[in-house]
Design a protein around this motif. Structure first.
Motif, PDB file in Angstrom:
ATOM      1  N   ILE A   1       0.852  -1.177   0.000  1.00 22.89           N
ATOM      2  CA  ILE A   1       0.000   0.000   0.000  1.00 22.89           C
ATOM      3  C   ILE A   1       0.898   1.241   0.000  1.00 22.89           C
ATOM      4  O   ILE A   1       1.931   1.273   0.686  1.00 22.89           O
ATOM      5  CB  ILE A   1      -0.920  -0.003   1.238  1.00 22.89           C
ATOM      6  N   SER A   2       0.494   2.248  -0.747  1.00 16.18           N
ATOM      7  CA  SER A   2       1.278   3.472  -0.830  1.00 16.18           C
ATOM      8  C   SER A   2       1.518   4.061   0.557  1.00 16.18           C
ATOM      9  O   SER A   2       0.589   4.208   1.362  1.00 16.18           O
ATOM     10  CB  SER A   2       0.535   4.490  -1.705  1.00 16.18           C
ATOM     11  N   GLY A   3       2.781   4.372   0.851  1.00 13.53           N
ATOM     12  CA  GLY A   3       3.125   4.931   2.149  1.00 13.53           C
ATOM     13  C   GLY A   3       3.586   3.903   3.167  1.00 13.53           C
ATOM     14  O   GLY A   3       4.153   4.259   4.197  1.00 13.53           O
ATOM     15  N   HIS A   4       3.328   2.627   2.888  1.00  9.42           N
ATOM     16  CA  HIS A   4       3.787   1.563   3.781  1.00  9.42           C
ATOM     17  C   HIS A   4       5.233   1.218   3.467  1.00  9.42           C
ATOM     18  O   HIS A   4       5.594   1.039   2.313  1.00  9.42           O
ATOM     19  CB  HIS A   4       2.906   0.324   3.640  1.00  9.42           C
ATOM     20  N   LYS A   5       6.036   1.065   4.524  1.00  6.94           N
ATOM     21  CA  LYS A   5       7.457   0.812   4.344  1.00  6.94           C
ATOM     22  C   LYS A   5       7.860  -0.606   4.724  1.00  6.94           C
ATOM     23  O   LYS A   5       9.014  -0.989   4.553  1.00  6.94           O
ATOM     24  CB  LYS A   5       8.265   1.807   5.181  1.00  6.94           C
ATOM     25  N   SER A   6       6.933  -1.360   5.261  1.00  8.41           N
ATOM     26  CA  SER A   6       7.239  -2.719   5.699  1.00  8.41           C
ATOM     27  C   SER A   6       6.445  -3.734   4.895  1.00  8.41           C
ATOM     28  O   SER A   6       5.245  -3.550   4.649  1.00  8.41           O
ATOM     29  CB  SER A   6       6.904  -2.870   7.189  1.00  8.41           C
ATOM     30  N   VAL A   7       7.121  -4.793   4.479  1.00 10.97           N
ATOM     31  CA  VAL A   7       6.482  -5.894   3.763  1.00 10.97           C
ATOM     32  C   VAL A   7       6.842  -7.197   4.464  1.00 10.97           C
ATOM     33  O   VAL A   7       8.009  -7.416   4.816  1.00 10.97           O
ATOM     34  CB  VAL A   7       6.947  -5.947   2.300  1.00 10.97           C
ATOM     35  N   SER A   8       5.839  -8.026   4.661  1.00 12.49           N
ATOM     36  CA  SER A   8       6.054  -9.344   5.259  1.00 12.49           C
ATOM     37  C   SER A   8       5.512 -10.412   4.321  1.00 12.49           C
ATOM     38  O   SER A   8       4.555 -10.170   3.584  1.00 12.49           O
ATOM     39  CB  SER A   8       5.346  -9.453   6.611  1.00 12.49           C
ATOM     40  N   TRP A   9       6.117 -11.585   4.381  1.00 14.80           N
ATOM     41  CA  TRP A   9       5.687 -12.728   3.574  1.00 14.80           C
ATOM     42  C   TRP A   9       5.253 -13.864   4.497  1.00 14.80           C
ATOM     43  O   TRP A   9       5.900 -14.135   5.521  1.00 14.80           O
ATOM     44  CB  TRP A   9       6.825 -13.210   2.681  1.00 14.80           C
ATOM     45  N   TYR A  10       4.170 -14.529   4.100  1.00 15.00           N
ATOM     46  CA  TYR A  10       3.632 -15.656   4.856  1.00 15.00           C
ATOM     47  C   TYR A  10       3.325 -16.801   3.894  1.00 15.00           C
ATOM     48  O   TYR A  10       2.946 -16.568   2.743  1.00 15.00           O
ATOM     49  CB  TYR A  10       2.352 -15.270   5.592  1.00 15.00           C
ATOM     50  N   GLN A  11       3.440 -18.023   4.393  1.00 13.12           N
ATOM     51  CA  GLN A  11       3.048 -19.204   3.639  1.00 13.12           C
ATOM     52  C   GLN A  11       1.822 -19.809   4.315  1.00 13.12           C
ATOM     53  O   GLN A  11       1.828 -20.034   5.524  1.00 13.12           O
ATOM     54  CB  GLN A  11       4.186 -20.242   3.635  1.00 13.12           C
ATOM     55  N   GLN A  12       0.789 -20.078   3.525  1.00 12.49           N
ATOM     56  CA  GLN A  12      -0.405 -20.698   4.084  1.00 12.49           C
ATOM     57  C   GLN A  12      -0.674 -22.017   3.367  1.00 12.49           C
ATOM     58  O   GLN A  12      -1.101 -22.032   2.206  1.00 12.49           O
ATOM     59  CB  GLN A  12      -1.626 -19.786   3.972  1.00 12.49           C
TER      60      GLN A  12
END
Lengths: 116, 112
Positions: B26-37
């Motif tokens: 999302i614009s303005g967000h600086k953190s990205v996380s990855w998950y496996q489901q």
């Protein structure tokens, strides 16, 4: 280490009946708590969150959850469910502060099925 | 505002191959996380990146790697694919470490 237990894997309920989805967590530090909803073949949508302040939090579609620190619980409730609430619900915890980063730990999920 | 986007939506690979999954926050967000489901389970944390640096790593083998670009988008790479890597891979973005995370629609990876 943090952990989350969702006490019911499946909850069947009739339309317009009340429902409670139970969630307990374990953590040695303060936590942030979340409920997410997942519809079939979709990603997770944030339903509600507890970060601080009032222990009772509400969503725009009638769900509410109460943070109970003494019982380490964050149960999700709705007084009257609709067919459209049928989905899988995940409780998640994020340890607050210290050296912790933003890892979310999820429960196994509760499948809510609303019958007409 | 656009939400978190992921590509591709679906992917079929054979064992031993390599895969790259992409995520735009999302614009303005600086953190990205990855998950496996994995089917029938809750998401499992793989990585978190904040300001282009790895901030956290879950219990996954070294075959899994990721990076975050200057525009805060991210890639997840998986080498030497195994059948057990078949799952829905979810990307989530947040403003910072302890803010709420918003998830994308996921990439469904099938390894045959």
């Amino acid at each position: 280490a943090q952990s989350v237990t969702q006490l019911d894997s499946q909850v069947p309920v009739f339309e317009e009946a009340p429902v409670e989805l139970r969630c307990n967590y374990s953590s040695s530090v303060s936590v942030y708590l979340f409920w997410y909803v997942q519809y079939p073949n979709q990603g997770l949508q944030l339903l509600l969150k507890y970060l601080s302040g009032s222990t009772l939090v509400e969503s725009i579609n009638g769900f509410e959850a109460e943070f109970n620190k003494s019982q380490t619980s964050f149960h999700l409730r709705k007084p009257s469910v609709h067919i459209s609430d049928t989905a899988e619900y995940f409780c998640a915890v994020n340890e607050a502060g210290g050296t912790s980063y933003g890892k979310l730990t999820f429960g196994q999920g509760t499948i809510l099925t609303v019958h007409p | 505002d656009a939400g978190v986007t992921q590509s591709p939506t679906h992917l079929i690979k054979t064992r031993g191959q390599h895969v790259t999954l992409r995520c735009s926050p999302i614009s303005g967000h600086k953190s990205v996380s990855w998950y496996q489901q994995v089917l029938g389970q809750g998401p499992q944390f793989i990585f978190q990146y904040y300001e282009k640096e790895e901030r956290g790593r879950g219990n996954f083998p070294d075959r899994f790697s990721a990076r975050q670009f200057p525009n805060y988008s991210s890639e997840l790479n998986v080498n030497a694919l195994l059948l057990g890597d078949s799952a829905l891979y979810l990307c989530a973005s947040s403003f910072g470490y302890h803010y709420e995370q918003y998830f994308g629609p996921g990439t469904r990876l099938t390894v045959t």
